[in-house]
Write a protein that holds these residues in place. Structure first.
Motif, PDB file in Angstrom:
ATOM      1  N   PHE A  10       0.848  -1.186   0.000  1.00  9.08           N
ATOM      2  CA  PHE A  10       0.000   0.000   0.000  1.00  9.08           C
ATOM      3  C   PHE A  10       0.884   1.237   0.000  1.00  9.08           C
ATOM      4  O   PHE A  10       1.780   1.359   0.848  1.00  9.08           O
ATOM      5  N   LEU A  11       0.630   2.150  -0.938  1.00  6.54           N
ATOM      6  CA  LEU A  11       1.396   3.400  -1.007  1.00  6.54           C
ATOM      7  C   LEU A  11       0.632   4.526  -0.326  1.00  6.54           C
ATOM      8  O   LEU A  11      -0.503   4.839  -0.701  1.00  6.54           O
ATOM      9  N   ASN A  12       1.274   5.141   0.634  1.00  4.67           N
ATOM     10  CA  ASN A  12       0.791   6.392   1.211  1.00  4.67           C
ATOM     11  C   ASN A  12       1.353   7.534   0.377  1.00  4.67           C
ATOM     12  O   ASN A  12       2.277   7.333  -0.421  1.00  4.67           O
ATOM     13  N   PRO A  13       0.845   8.758   0.544  1.00  2.00           N
ATOM     14  CA  PRO A  13       1.419   9.882  -0.181  1.00  2.00           C
ATOM     15  C   PRO A  13       2.933   9.966   0.037  1.00  2.00           C
ATOM     16  O   PRO A  13       3.415   9.867   1.167  1.00  2.00           O
ATOM     17  N   GLY A  14       3.664  10.091  -1.059  1.00  2.00           N
ATOM     18  CA  GLY A  14       5.119  10.174  -1.012  1.00  2.00           C
ATOM     19  C   GLY A  14       5.821   8.843  -1.150  1.00  2.00           C
ATOM     20  O   GLY A  14       7.034   8.798  -1.312  1.00  2.00           O
ATOM     21  N   ASP A  15       5.076   7.740  -1.121  1.00  2.00           N
ATOM     22  CA  ASP A  15       5.689   6.414  -1.221  1.00  2.00           C
ATOM     23  C   ASP A  15       5.974   6.041  -2.677  1.00  2.00           C
ATOM     24  O   ASP A  15       5.352   6.555  -3.617  1.00  2.00           O
ATOM     25  N   ALA A  19       9.155  -3.301  -8.303  1.00  2.00           N
ATOM     26  CA  ALA A  19       9.382  -4.727  -8.066  1.00  2.00           C
ATOM     27  C   ALA A  19       9.043  -5.531  -9.310  1.00  2.00           C
ATOM     28  O   ALA A  19       8.667  -4.981 -10.344  1.00  2.00           O
ATOM     29  N   GLY A  20       9.147  -6.811  -9.165  1.00  2.00           N
ATOM     30  CA  GLY A  20       8.715  -7.758 -10.181  1.00  2.00           C
ATOM     31  C   GLY A  20       7.897  -8.826  -9.501  1.00  2.00           C
ATOM     32  O   GLY A  20       7.510  -8.694  -8.338  1.00  2.00           O
ATOM     33  N   GLY A  21       7.650  -9.875 -10.222  1.00  2.00           N
ATOM     34  CA  GLY A  21       6.956 -11.009  -9.620  1.00  2.00           C
ATOM     35  C   GLY A  21       5.509 -10.728  -9.317  1.00  2.00           C
ATOM     36  O   GLY A  21       4.850  -9.929  -9.982  1.00  2.00           O
ATOM     37  N   HIS A  22       5.017 -11.350  -8.298  1.00  2.00           N
ATOM     38  CA  HIS A  22       3.604 -11.314  -7.934  1.00  2.00           C
ATOM     39  C   HIS A  22       3.351 -10.196  -6.930  1.00  2.00           C
ATOM     40  O   HIS A  22       3.045 -10.446  -5.765  1.00  2.00           O
ATOM     41  N   THR A  23       3.486  -8.957  -7.401  1.00  2.00           N
ATOM     42  CA  THR A  23       3.317  -7.790  -6.544  1.00  2.00           C
ATOM     43  C   THR A  23       2.096  -7.002  -6.981  1.00  2.00           C
ATOM     44  O   THR A  23       1.914  -6.722  -8.167  1.00  2.00           O
ATOM     45  N   ARG A  24       1.266  -6.645  -6.014  1.00  2.00           N
ATOM     46  CA  ARG A  24       0.092  -5.801  -6.246  1.00  2.00           C
ATOM     47  C   ARG A  24       0.276  -4.546  -5.404  1.00  2.00           C
ATOM     48  O   ARG A  24       0.515  -4.621  -4.207  1.00  2.00           O
ATOM     49  N   ILE A  25       0.143  -3.383  -6.053  1.00  2.00           N
ATOM     50  CA  ILE A  25       0.295  -2.102  -5.375  1.00  2.00           C
ATOM     51  C   ILE A  25      -1.064  -1.409  -5.350  1.00  2.00           C
ATOM     52  O   ILE A  25      -1.746  -1.340  -6.370  1.00  2.00           O
ATOM     53  N   ARG A  26      -1.410  -0.881  -4.187  1.00  2.00           N
ATOM     54  CA  ARG A  26      -2.678  -0.164  -4.002  1.00  2.00           C
ATOM     55  C   ARG A  26      -2.398   1.232  -3.460  1.00  2.00           C
ATOM     56  O   ARG A  26      -1.416   1.446  -2.754  1.00  2.00           O
ATOM     57  N   THR A  27      -3.322   2.142  -3.759  1.00  2.00           N
ATOM     58  CA  THR A  27      -3.247   3.473  -3.160  1.00  2.00           C
ATOM     59  C   THR A  27      -4.591   4.168  -3.289  1.00  2.00           C
ATOM     60  O   THR A  27      -5.486   3.697  -4.002  1.00  2.00           O
ATOM     61  N   LEU A  28      -4.740   5.291  -2.601  1.00  2.00           N
ATOM     62  CA  LEU A  28      -5.910   6.161  -2.674  1.00  2.00           C
ATOM     63  C   LEU A  28      -5.435   7.530  -3.131  1.00  2.00           C
ATOM     64  O   LEU A  28      -4.448   8.050  -2.613  1.00  2.00           O
ATOM     65  N   LEU A  29      -6.143   8.119  -4.085  1.00  2.00           N
ATOM     66  CA  LEU A  29      -5.720   9.385  -4.665  1.00  2.00           C
ATOM     67  C   LEU A  29      -6.819  10.435  -4.601  1.00  2.00           C
ATOM     68  O   LEU A  29      -7.985  10.130  -4.830  1.00  2.00           O
ATOM     69  N   GLY A  30      -6.410  11.661  -4.324  1.00  2.00           N
ATOM     70  CA  GLY A  30      -7.276  12.822  -4.438  1.00  2.00           C
ATOM     71  C   GLY A  30      -6.644  13.724  -5.497  1.00  2.00           C
ATOM     72  O   GLY A  30      -6.648  13.418  -6.673  1.00  2.00           O
ATOM     73  N   SER A  31      -6.042  14.838  -5.048  1.00  2.00           N
ATOM     74  CA  SER A  31      -5.335  15.716  -5.980  1.00  2.00           C
ATOM     75  C   SER A  31      -3.943  15.161  -6.301  1.00  2.00           C
ATOM     76  O   SER A  31      -3.295  15.608  -7.245  1.00  2.00           O
ATOM     77  N   CYS A  32      -3.501  14.176  -5.521  1.00  2.00           N
ATOM     78  CA  CYS A  32      -2.222  13.510  -5.788  1.00  2.00           C
ATOM     79  C   CYS A  32      -2.313  12.739  -7.108  1.00  2.00           C
ATOM     80  O   CYS A  32      -3.400  12.456  -7.601  1.00  2.00           O
ATOM     81  N   CYS A  48       4.434   5.270  -8.115  1.00  2.00           N
ATOM     82  CA  CYS A  48       4.707   6.351  -7.171  1.00  2.00           C
ATOM     83  C   CYS A  48       3.382   7.013  -6.818  1.00  2.00           C
ATOM     84  O   CYS A  48       2.374   6.824  -7.496  1.00  2.00           O
ATOM     85  N   HIS A  49       3.394   7.795  -5.744  1.00  2.00           N
ATOM     86  CA  HIS A  49       2.214   8.538  -5.291  1.00  2.00           C
ATOM     87  C   HIS A  49       2.728   9.906  -4.835  1.00  2.00           C
ATOM     88  O   HIS A  49       3.184  10.053  -3.711  1.00  2.00           O
ATOM     89  N   PHE A  50       2.705  10.876  -5.762  1.00  2.00           N
ATOM     90  CA  PHE A  50       3.254  12.184  -5.398  1.00  2.00           C
ATOM     91  C   PHE A  50       2.162  13.199  -5.101  1.00  2.00           C
ATOM     92  O   PHE A  50       1.045  13.105  -5.581  1.00  2.00           O
TER      93      PHE A  50
END
Length: 165
Positions: A10-15, A19-32, A48-50
Motif C-alpha cells: 500500500f502506497l501512502n502519499p510520497g511512497d 518490483a517484479g513477480g507477484h506484486t500488487r500495489i494499491r493506493t488512494l488518490l485525491g489531488s495527488c 509512485c504517489h506524489f
C-alpha cells in the motif's frame, strides 16, 4: 493468481515501490497523482504517489523525496537503471489529479491536481515513455490497484459530493 502468492503493497502519499513477480500495489488518490510503470517483456515495474510537482532545489546530498513528482521520477530512473532496462521500454498509466473541493474558490489560483497532471505528462514525455492509459482530473477521489505481473490496473472513482462510484 492465488491470493496467498501475491505480495500486497500500500502506497501512502510520497511512497514509491518498484518490483517484479507477484506484486500488487494499491493506493488512494485525491489531488495527488500516481504513475504506474510496467515493462511488458520483463514483467516488472512500479508505482509512485506524489503530492506536489516539485519542491525546488534539494540541498546537496539530500535524499530524493517521493512526495514531489520530479523526485519520484528520479526514484523511477534509479530503479530502471538498477534493473538494466531503458525508460522507453516501459508503458505508463497515470491516475489522479482530482479536485477534492469542487465549488470552492481557489484564492491563490493554484490548481494542484492540474499541475500534478501536467508535470506527470511532461516527465514521461522527456523519457519517451508511452502513456497507454490515464484517468485524470474530475472532482473526487480514486482507489487504485496495479498488478505488476500483468500490468493491469483497476480503478474505482468516487465523484465528490455523491455516493456513486
Amino acid at each position: 493468481m492465488p491470493a496467498d502468492s501475491v505480495q500486497e503493497v500500500f502506497l501512502n502519499p510520497g511512497d514509491f515501490h518498484f518490483a517484479g513477480g507477484h506484486t500488487r500495489i494499491r493506493t488512494l488518490l485525491g489531488s495527488c497523482v500516481s504513475i504506474a510503470l510496467w515493462h511488458p517483456e520483463r514483467k516488472l515495474g512500479g508505482m509512485c504517489h506524489f503530492i506536489l510537482p516539485e519542491r525546488g532545489q534539494p540541498a546537496a546530498g539530500q535524499e530524493l523525496d517521493g512526495r514531489y513528482a520530479t523526485e519520484a521520477m528520479g526514484l523511477f530512473d534509479r530503479a530502471i537503471g538498477r534493473a538494466g532496462t531503458r525508460p522507453q521500454d516501459y508503458r505508463a498509466k497515470i491516475f489522479g489529479g482530482g479536485n477534492m473541493f469542487p465549488g470552492r474558490e481557489n484564492h491563490a489560483g493554484i490548481q494542484i491536481g492540474q499541475r500534478n497532471i501536467e508535470v506527470a505528462h511532461r516527465l514521461l514525455a522527456e523519457r519517451k515513455i508511452a502513456v497507454v492509459a490515464e484517468h485524470l482530473g474530475g472532482a473526487g477521489h480514486r482507489k487504485l490497484v496495479f498488478d505488476i505481473w500483468s500490468g493491469d490496473a483497476w480503478l474505482v472513482f468516487r465523484e465528490a459530493g455523491t455516493n456513486k462510484n
